[in-house]
Design a protein around this motif. Sequence first.
Motif: not given
Length: 426
Positions: A29-30, A32-34, A37, A52, A55-56
């Motif tokens: 998840q980290y 993915i968040d970092q 796009e 996980i 969402s982008k």
Amino acid sequence: MKKLWYLIVFLMLFWTHPSSSIHAESTLQYLIDQAPEHSIVRIPRGVYHESIVLSKPVTLQGNGQVTIQSCRKEPVISIKGQRVSVKNVTVIQCSQEKNAAAIQVSGNHHRIEHVHIRTKGIGIKLEHAYHTVITQSSIKGEKQHNGIDLWKSEQNVIEKVRIEKVRDGIYMEQSDYTTAVQNLIQQSNYGIHIMYSDHITIQKNISKNNVAGAMVMETKGGKIEKNEFIFNNRNVHAQGILLFDATETKVVRNNISYNRVGIFAESASNNLILSNEMRGNFIGIQFKEANGNIVSNNTFISNVNEAQALSSSDNEVKRNYWDASLKLDADGSGYSDIPYKTNPFFLSLTKDIPEYQLFFHSPGMVVLQKLWKSPDNEAMTDDSPLMTAKIQDESKSSSGVIIVFSLLLFLGSITLWRIGRKKEDA
């Protein structure tokens, strides 16, 4: 004493903060968040125990053997927004929660590719999802939940997916313009289950060893073409295809063989059943309160009972090949001059007394069926049956090869025996 207390607090902050940071940075998840796009998040080989959320617009791609596993009630992978791709991963959902999904999808223009799912719940659930492609993947369940479940999701494509041991292989409800192509569905309840969904395309799939190959219910304007619905015969209500309250649906060029009932049309109207091969079923085609349908250019071979109709009228049945029909072609037209008429005796009898199904095609039942004349408005009659089958009888070709091979083997054995005898005599 106060200095000692400050020192303890300082040491706790020093040791706990870095370790928490390191742990967070090691999660998917980290990563993915970092990720920015439209980038590719490459997952190193390994097993990851977490849920996980994507969402982008990014691509999550496994490098080597990558497994994402979770036993939580939320999905292992949640896909939201638009243009998310998941590739080359194995997903294991081990939650005992009812209706837990391995992958949950909403939004639009997503892609799931080379994803292999083992689940105790739903494999992939699409809810308000549009223009999503699921391809070259597999789903294996425990016969409790659906493989791919669509709810109010339109214009999605499911192709080249292997689904086994689930409740319904592909279940769609209020999901118009869904396309399912070249999927293999087996050892499940219903292979493909359509409910209240219009303009569906079911093409080149194999649905076998299920209770029913396809349940097509409350639908309009669908196309079921070039599929194989075979060996769906493990239940007294098993069918290759059930058309229930289906209208304007085309069932064309399918292989519908070795089922209990090949095609069962109930309360169905204005459908086209054309150029299908129905072989080795207990009942080839069965109509019940089905009106205004066209049944033409189909081939019926080696079915125990070719066709039955009950409370059905205004159906156009013409130019089918029935291997049980009497054939006489005086003018060389290719069509028999002797009409083929079905008899709904057995269907009428079991409607009132279901237990009589135990006597299906028993000698006594056959005699009674011959003696009992069905009303003209209930019988299915083909006025111009085909003289020869339009679909090649592959099983006979295979049998011919086997017979020739066996004959050659037998002749070879005799030759070797004679040579042996001559040597003994010498």
